[in-house]
Design an enzyme around this catalytic site. Structure first.
Site, PDB file in Angstrom:
ATOM      1  CG  HIS A 192      -8.125 -14.510   9.202  1.00 44.03           C
ATOM      2  ND1 HIS A 192      -7.016 -13.707   9.091  1.00 44.03           N
ATOM      3  CD2 HIS A 192      -9.189 -13.684   9.222  1.00 44.03           C
ATOM      4  CE1 HIS A 192      -7.415 -12.440   9.071  1.00 44.03           C
ATOM      5  NE2 HIS A 192      -8.713 -12.405   9.149  1.00 44.03           N
ATOM      6  NE  ARG A 195      -0.812 -12.635   6.928  1.00 45.22           N
ATOM      7  CZ  ARG A 195      -0.353 -13.766   6.379  1.00 45.22           C
ATOM      8  NH1 ARG A 195       0.239 -14.683   7.139  1.00 45.22           N
ATOM      9  NH2 ARG A 195      -0.469 -13.980   5.082  1.00 45.22           N
ATOM     10  NE  ARG A 204       0.177  -6.840   8.113  1.00 45.71           N
ATOM     11  CZ  ARG A 204      -0.659  -7.655   7.476  1.00 45.71           C
ATOM     12  NH1 ARG A 204      -0.857  -7.519   6.178  1.00 45.71           N
ATOM     13  NH2 ARG A 204      -1.299  -8.612   8.127  1.00 45.71           N
ATOM     14  CD  GLU A 209      -2.597  -2.780   2.720  1.00 47.74           C
ATOM     15  OE1 GLU A 209      -3.018  -3.940   2.679  1.00 47.74           O
ATOM     16  OE2 GLU A 209      -2.025  -2.305   3.724  1.00 47.74           O
ATOM     17  CG  ASN A 259      -5.176 -11.154  -0.622  1.00 50.44           C
ATOM     18  OD1 ASN A 259      -5.081 -11.640  -1.732  1.00 50.44           O
ATOM     19  ND2 ASN A 259      -4.725 -11.760   0.457  1.00 50.44           N
ATOM     20  CG  ASP A 260      -6.728  -5.099   2.088  1.00 50.28           C
ATOM     21  OD1 ASP A 260      -7.917  -5.453   2.033  1.00 50.28           O
ATOM     22  OD2 ASP A 260      -6.104  -5.005   3.158  1.00 50.28           O
ATOM     23  NE  ARG A 262      -8.702  -9.589   2.238  1.00 47.85           N
ATOM     24  CZ  ARG A 262      -7.494  -9.557   2.804  1.00 47.85           C
ATOM     25  NH1 ARG A 262      -6.937  -8.393   3.111  1.00 47.85           N
ATOM     26  NH2 ARG A 262      -6.828 -10.655   3.040  1.00 47.85           N
ATOM     27  CB  CYS A 318       3.407  -9.520   1.031  1.00 48.80           C
ATOM     28  SG  CYS A 318       2.381  -8.096   1.444  1.00 48.80           S
TER      29      CYS A 318
END
Length: 551
Positions: free
Chosen positions: A188, A295, A331, A430, A453-454, A464, A501
């Protein structure tokens, strides 16, 4: 000169003093005191400091995030000197001859519980406000730094790593760059740095000593180096890099207002990822054409209790209105795994990345889901909102989500509350499961958005968040790219659009592959918009190939 080698996760050069982040101690201990008058004086000073801080925040939000966010801080400032609240603190001080910290904490708990027990939804929402106000007064009593940074000048913020809730509380105006001992390119802290467009290094390890506090240093986000007290030759090289960075930034300014289209006419939707309403300023400043990932979990991570429908509505409405008709993809709640929220009281899981997270929480807790959907649909009349569900693996999950949406729309109809019935519904791709059933999923939604990423994590069975996996976590892996193409083919066959994304979307080396696959939208950090636009405008889509999909 001291050089510490880490991993660059956000490019650029930054110079400033090192400052180590210290999370405020949330615990409060009761102490018996003889000088109650002295405690009252301490309380008065803490209240005055809190009001000044809140007024400053309200003024800043008025410029950056709009009237609604400013009103939140103005309301908090009024709570600080609310007669009943203050009297309750005074009563505890006098009756128990205790320290001011304990009196504030106890009064905050009592008032918060009182508001939470009320029948009126608006008054229930004030419970979280009281908790935040009490925490701010406590921070000023204990000397905890507002925003986590007790410095008059901007700094290079150093830490072991930062939790999502901690990144949200930071005073971003005081941060020039980040350097962390741990973390990864998907942490993050790294995501925040890219959103802010500032340099960042992770995985600096134990070489990052707290004794370096205050030392003038440079962060090189490209090489991953933290350089403390550089020698003359190194300093000259860093200054040259910094000047080139400034020149490039000036050149990229010419990209503002330009169309996102290749030389042979292939148009791309170039959107931004954001984590809170305050980030909209960065989107507009960098000429993002929409928001491809908002987010919404920031609301839950910031709060000390479940955010109410009205609190969520105000946040979504603020962003939708600020974007002035441009698409805003929001999301739904995506917590669990590395994003934990205490008041959800989640059971400890051996492998939370494979556990109850994201859409699984929403479908298991329908009231939490319903509250968010009501807020989203209510906000839909103030702009072009699209709703996106994360961590989808099955057709039945999407059908349940759509059923929940229809139920909420029916409620709003009955209450006479306006909303946009044509609000787009999308899902995140994902997991390998969502790729394999993408043809069926595409028939149920308006768009796909790939969380690379996922998708990389689950496709390669590679955590990750782990910073020691290195080359094993490879978003360029042919398996990941083939999964991306399978999803794109399914989307286009069903007549819907597909975007990316995840952070891979900003990788300029991957743009030709995305064009060859047929990706319709790229959603990236605001700072990545103009470099990506320049690359798009120099590309020829018809000549792009799928060679990276080969082993």
């Amino acid at each position: 000169m001291i050089t510490i080698q880490g991993k660059g996760v956000s490019k650029g050069i930054a110079k400033g003093p090192i400052y180590f982040f210290r999370s405020p101690d949330a615990s409060v201990t009761k102490k018996t005191v003889a000088d109650v008058a002295g405690e009252k004086a301490r309380l008065a000073a803490a209240q005055a400091a809190s009001i000044a801080q809140l007024n400053d925040l309200a003024e800043k939000c008025q410029k950056d995030a709009g009237e609604d966010m400013a009103m939140l801080f103005e309301t908090h400032a009024m709570f600080v000197e609310d007669e009943d609240f203050v009297q309750s603190i005074m009563d505890i001080l006098e009756e128990e001859s205790c320290n001011a910290e304990y009196a504030v904490d106890e009064a905050g708990k009592q008032f918060s519980a009182m508001f939470a027990a009320m029948d009126d939804a608006y008054m229930q929402a004030r419970a979280a406000d009281i908790k935040d106000v009490a925490r701010r007064i406590l921070d000023n009593l204990t000397g905890a730094a507002a925003g986590g940074i007790d410095s008059e000048e901007p700094v290079l913020l150093a830490a072991d790593d930062l939790a999502p809730s901690e990144t949200l509380q930071l005073d971003k105006s005081k941060i020039l760059g980040f350097v962390t001992r741990g973390g990864s390119g998907n942490s993050h802290t790294a995501i925040l740095a890219r959103t802010m467009g500032i340099p960042a290094i992770c995985s600096a390890g134990e070489a990052l000593l707290e004794s370096y506090q205050g030392r003038m240093s440079y962060i090189d986000g490209e090489t991953g180096q933290l350089i403390i007290d550089p020698d003359p030759i190194t300093l000259a090289a860093l200054k040259e890099k910094f000047e080139k960075q400034a020149e490039l930034k000036t050149l990229l300014e010419t990209m503002k207002g330009q169309e996102d289209v290749t030389l042979d006419g292939k148009k791309i939707m170039l959107y931004c990822n954001i984590g809170s309403p305050e980030d909209v300023t960065a989107v507009l400043n960098n000429d993002g054409q929409g928001i491809g990932l908002f987010r919404s979990e920031f609301l839950y991570l910031r709060a000390s209790d479940y955010p109410t429908e009205d609190e969520q509505f105000e946040a979504y409405r603020t962003v939708a209105a600020a974007m002035n008709g441009k698409r805003v993809v929001i999301r739904t709640l995506d917590i669990g795994a590395d994003k934990q929220v205490d008041y959800f009281n989640m059971k400890k899981e051996e492998n939370p990345a494979l556990g109850v997270r994201a859409i699984r929480i929403c479908l298991n807790r329908p009231e939490v889901f319903r509250t968010q959907l009501r807020a989203l649909y209510r906000a839909s009349v103030y702009g072009k909102i699209a709703i996106m569900f994360p961590m989808i693996t099955s057709v039945w999950e999407v059908k349940e989500c759509r059923r929940a949406c229809k139920s909420v729309m029916k409620e709003l109809d009955a209450e006479g509350i306006p909303y946009d019935p044509d609000t787009e519904i999308g899902i995140m791709i994902e997991t390998p499961a969502s790729v394999l059933v993408a043809p069926e999923l595409a028939e149920l939604v308006d768009f796909f958005s790939v969380g690379t990423n996922d998708l990389t994590q689950y496709t390669l069975a590679c955590d990750r968040q782990a910073n020691d996996l290195g080359k094993f976590f490879d978003p360029h892996h042919p398996a990941v790219l083939r999964a991306l193409k399978m999803a794109a083919d399914a989307a286009h066959k069903a007549g819907i659009w597909i975007g990316i994304c995840g952070e891979l979307g900003a990788d300029l080396t991957m743009l030709p592959t995305f064009l060859a696959i047929g990706i319709d939208e790229l959603s990236v950090s605001p700072a990545s918009v103009l470099p990506l636009r320049a690359a798009i405008r120099q590309s020829i889509a018809k000549t792009c190939t799928l060679e990276k999909l080969e082993c």
